[in-house]
Structures are given as C-alpha cells and as structure tokens.
Design an enzyme around this catalytic site. Structure first.
Site, PDB file in Angstrom:
ATOM      1  N   TRP A  40       0.835  -1.212   0.000  1.00  0.00           N
ATOM      2  CA  TRP A  40       0.000   0.000   0.000  1.00  0.00           C
ATOM      3  C   TRP A  40       0.867   1.259   0.000  1.00  0.00           C
ATOM      4  CZ3 TRP A  40      -2.111   2.633   4.898  1.00  0.00           C
ATOM      5  CH2 TRP A  40      -1.241   2.487   5.978  1.00  0.00           C
ATOM      6  N   GLU A  44       0.504  -3.408  12.537  1.00  0.00           N
ATOM      7  CA  GLU A  44       0.613  -4.867  12.402  1.00  0.00           C
ATOM      8  C   GLU A  44       0.903  -5.588  13.711  1.00  0.00           C
ATOM      9  OE1 GLU A  44       3.615  -5.067   9.377  1.00  0.00           O
ATOM     10  OE2 GLU A  44       2.136  -5.092   7.759  1.00  0.00           O
ATOM     11  N   LYS A  93       2.450  -0.183  16.278  1.00  0.00           N
ATOM     12  CA  LYS A  93       3.620  -0.076  15.404  1.00  0.00           C
ATOM     13  C   LYS A  93       3.663   1.263  14.681  1.00  0.00           C
ATOM     14  CE  LYS A  93       5.899  -2.467  11.573  1.00  0.00           C
ATOM     15  NZ  LYS A  93       5.823  -3.537  10.593  1.00  0.00           N
ATOM     16  N   GLN A  94       2.511   1.684  14.162  1.00  0.00           N
ATOM     17  CA  GLN A  94       2.504   2.861  13.287  1.00  0.00           C
ATOM     18  C   GLN A  94       1.131   3.527  13.313  1.00  0.00           C
ATOM     19  OE1 GLN A  94       3.020  -0.337  10.237  1.00  0.00           O
ATOM     20  NE2 GLN A  94       2.364   1.280   8.847  1.00  0.00           N
TER      21      GLN A  94
HETATM   22  C1  BGC Z   1       4.718  -1.737   7.498  1.00  0.00           C
HETATM   23  C2  BGC Z   1       3.722  -1.741   6.359  1.00  0.00           C
HETATM   24  C3  BGC Z   1       4.450  -1.405   5.083  1.00  0.00           C
HETATM   25  C4  BGC Z   1       5.614  -2.353   4.864  1.00  0.00           C
HETATM   26  C5  BGC Z   1       6.436  -1.978   3.652  1.00  0.00           C
HETATM   27  C6  BGC Z   1       5.846  -2.700   7.184  1.00  0.00           C
HETATM   28  O1  BGC Z   1       6.800  -2.614   8.193  1.00  0.00           O
HETATM   29  O2  BGC Z   1       4.084  -2.104   8.689  1.00  0.00           O
HETATM   30  O3  BGC Z   1       2.698  -0.807   6.591  1.00  0.00           O
HETATM   31  O4  BGC Z   1       3.569  -1.483   4.007  1.00  0.00           O
HETATM   32  O5  BGC Z   1       6.473  -2.321   5.967  1.00  0.00           O
HETATM   33  O6  BGC Z   1       6.984  -0.709   3.780  1.00  0.00           O
END
Ligand code: BGC
Length: 703
Positions: free
Chosen positions: A312, A452, A551-552
C-alpha cells in the site's frame, strides 16, 4: 545557494547503508552506491525492478544482475586498497542522478563517475580515471563480476562468460528460465598492453599502462542490458553506445534528469528543508520509468528485500507525488493494479470470499509474495506465523482510494473504462463478502489494520471507514457508468453495506478505539516494552500485541486520509492519545503524524516529522531486522510521505469541488515556498510568500 549533493568522506562508516544512500537508478535498474572494487560481500547490487526469480522453496525476489563495473588497481603488483586513501569522497549529485567517487593516494588519484541512463532505459555508463602523481606503472583489472550478492539465491542456473570481438558478454539463465545478458565495452584512452584474464566468475581485461607524472589513464565502460527469453544475436546496442561516446551519453542523461528534478522540486527559503526534500524527490524520481510494467516496490530499486513487492506504500504514500509531478506515470501505477485484478480475484477465492482481495505484497501478476511466516525469531531463527497476507484487508480499499485520488487530480475517467470500475466493483464485492452481519450491522472481523502488532482484531476503525468509503464511491461511479460497460451489480446490497457498516465512534474523551477491545489492553510505555525484548532485533509484534503499544499510525491514518469526517477536537484528542503509544516501527508512520500535527497547528512537530520522513535513507538508524529477516533498503514511501508533509501539510493543498486550493501554514522562520504541479491536465506554478498564495498556469514543457 542550494547544493543538492550527498557526500561521504569515509565509506567504511556503514558500507551496507551507504549502498542505499548513494543509490542511482532509472526505475528499471538500481545500482547500489558501492565502490568500484567492491564485491558481493559489500552488497554490490544492480537490481532489475519487476524481474523476479525463485530458487527452490526460498523466497521469490527480484534479481540482482551481474556487476559490470568491477575494477581493481595494482601498483608494483600490490592491490590498492580504498581504505588506504589519504582523502576519500563519494558524492551523489541529486540533480543529475550521478555518483562520483574520488580516492587520493600518495602516488595516484582514482576518480570514477557513473550513471544509469534516464534516456535509454537499458544503458549504464562509467568513466574511471587514474591520474599519476609521479611516474608509474599501473595494472588495472576491470570487467564483469558474475559472483554477485543474492539475498535468497542462487538465482542463476547458468552463468556464461563470452567474448565477441570487443564486446564482453555475461549471460545468465535464471531458475525461472529468463535469460539475462549484460554487454560491456571497455574503452581505454591509451594503453601499453591489454589482455583478457580469467578469474573465477569474473570476465576481466587487464590493462597495463605507464603513466608519467601528471598523466591520466581513462577507461570508459558502456553497458547494455537485455532481459528476455534468449540472448540477443548481435551487439548493436552496446556498439552504438560506444560510438556515441561517454560524454555525450552522460550529458544527455544529466540534462534529462535535471529537467525532471527541477520540475519536481519544492523550494523554500529554508536550506535544510530544501535539501531534505530534494533527497526525497530524488528517491522518488529514480523510481520512475514509463517502461516499468509492474509498479514500485516498498524498497524501490535498492535491493532484494521485501521480495521486490508492491505494498500500500505505493498507493497511499507515493502516488500523490507522481499525481502532482508526472500524472502519466501515476496512471501506470494505477494500471498495474488493473492488470493484476486476476491475482486479487484468485486470492479472494482461495480464502473463500468473493471479489478482489489484493495481495499484501504484490509481485508482477498480482500474486501474493507475503508468506504466512513473514518474520522470524531473533534468537532461534524459527519462523513466526503472521497474518499480514490473509487478514490485512485494507490493501484493497487503499487501491480504491488511490483510484479515486487519481480521478480527483486528473479527471481522466478513461481509467474507469479500462478496468478501474470493474476493480472498484470487485473490491466492494470483497468487502461485502468478508463482512459479517449481526443484528443488521456489518462487521469486518478478524483483520489487521496498518498497525501490524495487533493481529486478528475486530472492526479496525481505519479499515471499516475505508471500506465504507470504497463501497460509497464504487456505487456512485457504477450509477453513472456501469450501463456503458454492461457491468452488473447489486445496488441494494451495496447501499445496505454503506448504511449499516459498523463505524467506531469517538468515546466521551473524543478518542476512536483502534479496534474492538483495544482500550482494555495493557498500558505500558514504549521504554517499558523495550525491556521485555529478549533480543534487540526481536520482532516487536510478539511483545506488543497484549499492550496498547502500536507499530505505526492507524487511527491517525484514518484522520489524515479522511480529513472531513471528524472535528478538530476529535483529531486533537486522538493525536494526543495515540502519540505516546506509537513506536513508529514503520517508516510510514512519521509522515502521517506529521500531516496531522501540521493540520492541528503544531508546526514544529510537523517539521520534525517531515525531517524524520525525508531522512529515512540519509540516517543509518533504520530497523534492519525483523527477527532474523533482513528488511534494510531504501524507503520510498517515507520519501513520498515527506513530500506530502510539505504539499498537503505546510502548503495546505486541498481539492474541493474540483478546485485546487492552498491554505498554507508555513513552518516557523519560513516565509517562502514554491513548486510546480499538475492538476486536471494543466501545469501550474504555486508560490507562497508570507502566506500569500499565487498560482500561475505554466505552458507545457515550462519548468
Ligand atoms: C509496514 C507496512 C508497510 C511495509 C512496507 C511494514 O513494516 O508495517 O505498513 O507497508 O512495511 O513498507
């Protein structure tokens, strides 16, 4: 004066990281910023974007090609070591996408400069110069190194070294039966003797040359790459390059890239902002190529990490940059998702759903490269079950969001007729079939939001709002255009979903619960949680899942992508609540926080997040490991996020009723910003001076 150059004076600082930081490329090929004498142990890489291979049951990943620029120098039979240089410089010129290297020794100076052509997509060139500081007898070995770094290789079943007149050819056949051919011509200025030499897995020429004090030896290398079914039968392309000569090819490349760079740049009266933004813009520009048949992967063209897969990241974080600076490339990115619909339909079917469930980590045909064990234990190396592939359903909605965004900025409805409407319908069908209806209300249970660390949760706020938006826009477009395409759809079912999907509302403090049950999780600080890690590289999801640490940006992403849904008060409450709980374990996180901070008037924090986001590849403090899985490489989504912070944050770009408007909030001490952008097929220049906005239409081609 702005100086758009990135420098290193001591390469040893961090060799692997510098490979990313000094990367050059043209969207199809990425050449890591390593030194001429480096080999596979230094992660030399010439990555072919969108060309994948799988060895046995190992991870399928993009290919590293052979290294055509391998060069070592000997003086009195002694190899010259780069560490022994009295002075060293590695310099990436962001304006021209060229990399220069200078090593000054007691007796000689080595200078080399290289480019990956932005005009001829399959062309690379390098000039390597030795200047004698006294009378010298020099031996130089240069050519193709076929012994290359591979993360999950070996990818080549066959490696062949051939010589055809003046052309050196390295041919490889991959496990998936692709033939890779690298043609190389090396043109020395003057030389005493040349001979072909064989070293294991290298195809080298040895040049012996006597140089008087002050004299230079110049070696130009011309490279053509072919990827296909078989080896090309002639050497026309590389010979053509030789005929053109290094200077002409180099200048043409620099001129073309510089025009694109200037077109995409944002300038302000703050040099630090300018430089960091320029680096982000550079990182995004080296990913553009009209010949790219796939899309941009999460680590761009910097290496094989993350399976070269498209996440994404592209639709939500990078696409806005391309929409504003190069809408025709933005269209390519959307078209990739249209072309890969079949992969999404197959994935949904595999899990027992209808419609289009896009791959979390998409490779060339839309197949999901995300494994069910995507990280591993940092100590034992044992794979850890993750649910990214099977439950991160917001990916389909992100693609719908991107299609709507593309339409908003271009008015190019042809995309709907070329498959876009069908994609929207299939994504909506997927959400309807995924949802569970209880007491008349639709729930999206057992999912992962952007955060995540919390897997298999129910009613993730971001996902539910996004799903509603997706179905809503789909129904609107269907009502207008479905009859023209003969598309069948169930209007009542779609409307019922829109009206009855569960949308978590803010609590009495104004905070939206990230998912059902989140508020009941353990309260710990990030620092406390860190002490629970068994190993510094341990995957945080393990220890964070029972706590509120995320996480984010998750709810914050919802507030940024849908700015009109919630009041300022609600936004403030959520920012304040989630801010201390966010680990920023993904580089995608900071730009979302930055954008919301700017909107809420915290310009200092917004600026800090802009810097953090734009510096992801300048600052070696990135996470390199998820357990024992290497995740290093460049971070184009972070670069895209930095661009968004300036344009949608500080400049305040909004599209409202088909009009673009700017509501600037410049950071403290900055009184000027200007940039060029496309909107609805026209090109404009925007300047903001002391919060006064001026927009001028530009003639196409104008900078
Ligand atoms: C993140 C994702 C992201 C992926 C690639 C992961 O660590 O949680 O949101 O799409 O990295 O950058």
């Amino acid at each position: 004066m702005n100086e758009y150059k990135v420098r290193s004076f001591n390469y040893q600082e961090d060799r692997i990281f510098n490979g990313n930081k000094f990367l050059i490329g043209n969207g199809l090929y990425g050449l890591r910023g390593t030194l001429d004498e480096f080999t596979k142990k230094d992660n030399v890489g010439l990555l072919a974007s969108g060309v994948y291979d799988q060895h046995g049951k190992k991870i399928r990943e993009p290919l590293n090609l052979f290294n055509p620029f391998y060069t070592t120098v000997y003086l009195n039979n002694k190899k010259i070591k780069y560490e022994d240089a009295k002075e060293f410089l590695l310099e990436l010129d962001l304006e021209t996408a060229t990399l220069k290297r200078v090593s000054v020794f007691d007796d000689l100076i080595i200078t080399s400069k290289r480019f990956v052509s932005s005009v001829h997509s399959h062309t690379l060139g390098r000039r390597y110069v030795i200047k004698a500081l006294k009378d010298l007898n020099i031996t130089l070995k240069s050519g193709i190194d076929l012994d290359i770094y591979e993360l999950n290789g070996p990818h080549y079943l066959i490696k062949k070294r051939l010589k055809d007149g003046s052309v050196y050819k390295a041919v490889g056949v991959t496990n998936e039966e692709k033939t890779i051919t690298l043609d190389l011509i090396q043109k020395p200025s003057s030389v005493d003797t040349i001979r072909d030499i064989k070293e294991p897995l290298k195809l080298l020429k040895e040049f012996n040359v006597f140089l008087s004090k002050g004299e230079e030896f110049v070696l130009d290398s011309f490279v053509s790459i072919f990827i296909g079914e078989k080896m090309p039968s002639d050497n026309q392309e590389v010979k053509e390059l030789e005929k053109r000569g290094f200077d002409s090819l180099y200048q043409e490349h620099c001129y073309t890239f510089k025009k694109r760079f200037q077109n995409a740049l944002i300038e302000t009266d703050n040099l630090e902002i300018n430089f960091n933004l320029a680096y982000a813009v550079y990182q995004l520009l080296i990913l553009e190529n009209k010949e790219l048949t796939t899309s941009i992967s999460a680590r761009g063209i910097s290496g094989q990490t993350y399976k070269g897969a498209v996440f994404w990241d592209t639709e939500i974080f990078m696409l806005p940059f391309y929409l504003l600076t190069n809408p025709s490339f933005a269209k390519n990115l959307i078209e990739y998702r249209l072309k890969t619909l079949k992969g999404a339909l197959d994935k949904a079917k595999k899990y027992g759903y209808k419609g289009a469930f896009y791959a979390w980590e998409s490779q060339e045909f839309g197949q999901d490269a995300c494994s069910l064990y995507n990280v591993s234990d940092a100590v034992s190396g044992k794979p850890i079950r993750t649910y990214f592939a099977d439950k991160q359903i917001h990916i389909s909605g992100d693609i719908a969001y991107a299609i709507a965004n593309y339409l908003k900025f271009t008015n190019d409805y042809s995309i709907l007729f070329k498959g876009g409407l069908k994609v929207l319908l299939e994504i909506s069908n997927f959400y309807l079939s995924y949802a569970q209806k209880e007491n008349g209300v639709y729930h999206l249970n057992d999912v992962l939001g952007p955060d995540e660390y919390h897997e298999r949760v129910n009613d993730n706020a971001f996902t539910n709002y996004l799903a509603k938006y997706t179905v809503e826009i789909t129904l609107n477009y269907l009502k207008s255009f479905a009859h023209l395409l003969g598309l069948q759809y169930d209007s009542l079912a779609l409307q019922d979903f829109i009206d009855n999907i569960y949308l978590p509302k803010p609590n009495k403090e104004g905070v939206i619960e990230q998912f059902q049950g989140y508020f009941a999780l353990e309260d710990v600080s990030i620092e406390q949680l860190k002490t629970r890690l068994k190993h510094p590289n341990e995957y945080w999801g393990r220890v964070a899942s029972s706590t509120k640490i995320i996480k984010q940006a998750d709810v914050v992403t919802l507030l940024v992508l849908f700015p009109d849904l919630f009041s300022e008060g609600i936004k403030r409450a959520n920012f304040a609540y989630y801010f201390p709980l966010t680990e920023h374990g993904s580089s995608l996180s900071s730009s979302m926080y930055g954008l919301l901070a700017i909107e809420l008037g915290d310009l200092d924090y917004g600026l800090q997040m802009f810097f953090k986001s734009s510096q992801a590849d300048l600052d070696p403090k990135q996470k390199l490991w998820a357990g024992k899985v290497y995740i290093g490489g460049s971070h184009p989504a972070s670069a895209g996020g930095a661009y968004k912070c300036l344009v949608f944050g500080f400049m305040g770009l909004k599209v409202s009723n088909g009009q673009v408007i700017f509501e600037p909030k410049l950071p403290f001490g900055t009184t000027f910003m200007q940039f060029n952008f496309y909107f609805l097929g026209k090109k404009y220049n925007l300047s903001i001076i002391n919060n006064k906005v001026d927009v001028q239409e530009l003639k196409e081609g104008a900078l």
